[in-house]
Write a protein that holds these residues in place. Structure first.
Motif, PDB file in Angstrom:
ATOM      1  N   LYS A   1       2.275   2.097  -3.435  1.00 28.40           N
ATOM      2  CA  LYS A   1       1.327   2.782  -4.319  1.00 28.40           C
ATOM      3  C   LYS A   1       1.372   4.295  -4.150  1.00 28.40           C
TER       4      LYS A   1
ATOM      5  N   VAL B   1       0.217   1.829 -13.427  1.00 26.26           N
ATOM      6  CA  VAL B   1       1.446   1.040 -13.405  1.00 26.26           C
ATOM      7  C   VAL B   1       1.472   0.156 -14.647  1.00 26.26           C
TER       8      VAL B   1
ATOM      9  N   ASN C   1      -3.617   3.232 -10.958  1.00 27.47           N
ATOM     10  CA  ASN C   1      -2.492   4.151 -10.761  1.00 27.47           C
ATOM     11  C   ASN C   1      -1.540   4.145 -11.950  1.00 27.47           C
TER      12      ASN C   1
ATOM     13  N   GLU D   1       0.833  -1.203   0.000  1.00 28.31           N
ATOM     14  CA  GLU D   1       0.000   0.000   0.000  1.00 28.31           C
ATOM     15  C   GLU D   1       0.869   1.256   0.000  1.00 28.31           C
TER      16      GLU D   1
ATOM     17  N   PRO E   1       5.045   7.471  -9.336  1.00 29.77           N
ATOM     18  CA  PRO E   1       4.759   6.342 -10.233  1.00 29.77           C
ATOM     19  C   PRO E   1       5.998   5.692 -10.834  1.00 29.77           C
TER      20      PRO E   1
ATOM     21  N   ASN F   1      -5.978  -1.780  -8.301  1.00 21.32           N
ATOM     22  CA  ASN F   1      -5.419  -0.536  -7.767  1.00 21.32           C
ATOM     23  C   ASN F   1      -4.177  -0.102  -8.536  1.00 21.32           C
ATOM     24  N   LEU F   2      -3.326  -1.073  -8.876  1.00 17.55           N
ATOM     25  CA  LEU F   2      -2.121  -0.747  -9.648  1.00 17.55           C
ATOM     26  C   LEU F   2      -2.486  -0.222 -11.032  1.00 17.55           C
TER      27      LEU F   2
ATOM     28  N   ALA G   1       7.663   3.721  -8.033  1.00 20.94           N
ATOM     29  CA  ALA G   1       6.839   2.557  -7.702  1.00 20.94           C
ATOM     30  C   ALA G   1       7.020   1.453  -8.738  1.00 20.94           C
TER      31      ALA G   1
ATOM     32  N   PHE H   1      -5.815  -5.784  -5.635  1.00 21.74           N
ATOM     33  CA  PHE H   1      -4.546  -5.060  -5.638  1.00 21.74           C
ATOM     34  C   PHE H   1      -4.114  -4.726  -7.065  1.00 21.74           C
TER      35      PHE H   1
END
Length: 304
Positions: free
Chosen positions: A227, A276, A274, A224, A231, A270-271, A234, A267
């Protein structure tokens, strides 16, 4: 005797891990903890001598030196031996043992010896870095060796460096229970900044994970926190070996556990939100790029 053996049952593993770390990153070890001395050493000339064994008289017990490096002083022909002794538990006669090692190495090789002890035990008891012998209030001998007690080091002082030894040894420095997650995160951030080959990366990760093994909840907290990083950073961190997937979600997927699969999917969602990169998510999660793309299409409202 049985109690002593039980207390130090992990000694040989500790011995091997520290030896591998320091021998593979000897210059970085010296730079991290003894920078002034390091500046005077010629690392182009470093070679490690075979593991030295000595007979400790009068008892005849066999003693072994863990790490013995030979190198030269910069700009000179002076050859120096550097003896590094990792110590994983408190031992009252340790300073005398370091003196005996010093004498035996010096007598055998007839070269200057720089002795260094690396204390990694968690007890607060301090080991003196000096061995003295006196008779009738007259000091006959005073021997001094260099030392570093890892748990007394503030881990935050090392996280801005790109030193691989410092990164691995964060796991043995002085942090609280509440700081475990942050220490793991900073370790990953340090690794992500370094351009190391896969073998050395595995060595560092294996060392760290042996001494600071997070539980599943803590690993989830690390992810978490990742994140919330920039970016680009990460993305680099997620390319590293990842205990979060290895120990929890990936295992859940392999065993067919619906709960594990669902948490893994959340998860990944969520990536993706964002932004990713799909390749990075696939590498970190163990899923294929096609599987990641399928999830991406689903959350975008497209047909699979």
């Amino acid at each position: 005797m049985e109690l002593v053996m039980e207390k130090h049952a992990g000694y040989h593993v500790h011995d091997r891990l520290f030896k591998e770390l320091i021998q593979n990153f000897f210059q970085e070890f010296m730079e991290a903890f003894f920078p002034d001395l390091s500046a005077d050493l010629d690392y182009r000339r470093v070679r490690f001598l075979s593991q030295e064994q000595f007979t400790d008289f009068p008892g005849g017990e066999q003693k072994r030196v863990d790490i013995l490096a030979e190198t030269k002083v910069k700009g000179k022909d002076t050859v120096i031996l550097i003896h590094v002794e990792p110590q994983s538990y408190y031992e009252k006669p340790f300073p005398e043992r370091m003196f005996r090692y010093y004498m035996m190495i010096s007598l055998r090789h007839r070269k200057p010896v720089l002795p260094i002890a690396v204390f990694s035990y968690e007890e607060k008891t301090e080991t003196p870095d000096t061995y003295t012998f006196a008779f009738h209030n007259i000091e006959i001998l005073r021997f001094h060796y260099l030392s570093i007690h890892l748990m007394k080091q503030n881990w935050r002082n090392y996280i801005r460096s790109n030193n691989p030894v410092a990164a691995a040894l964060l796991s043995k420095m002085g942090y609280t229970e509440k700081e475990r997650v942050q220490v793991k995160l900073e370790f990953l951030r340090m690794l992500a900044r370094m351009e190391l080959d896969p073998a050395k990366m595995r060595l560092l990760y294996g060392f760290f994970d042996y001494y600071l093994k997070l539980n599943e909840k803590e690993e989830a907290e690390v992810m978490e926190n990742i994140k919330m990083l920039d970016p680009d950073e990460a993305e680099q961190v997620l390319k590293l070996p990842n205990s979060y997937f290895d120990r929890g979600y990936k295992k859940g997927k392999e065993e067919g556990r619906e709960e594990g699969e669902e948490r893994l999917r959340r998860f990944i969602v969520n990536l993706l939100k964002n932004q990713v990169d799909v390749k990075v998510i696939a590498q970190a999660s163990g899923l294929s790029e096609d599987e990641i793309m399928k999830i991406k299409r689903q959350i975008e409202g497209e047909k699979p």
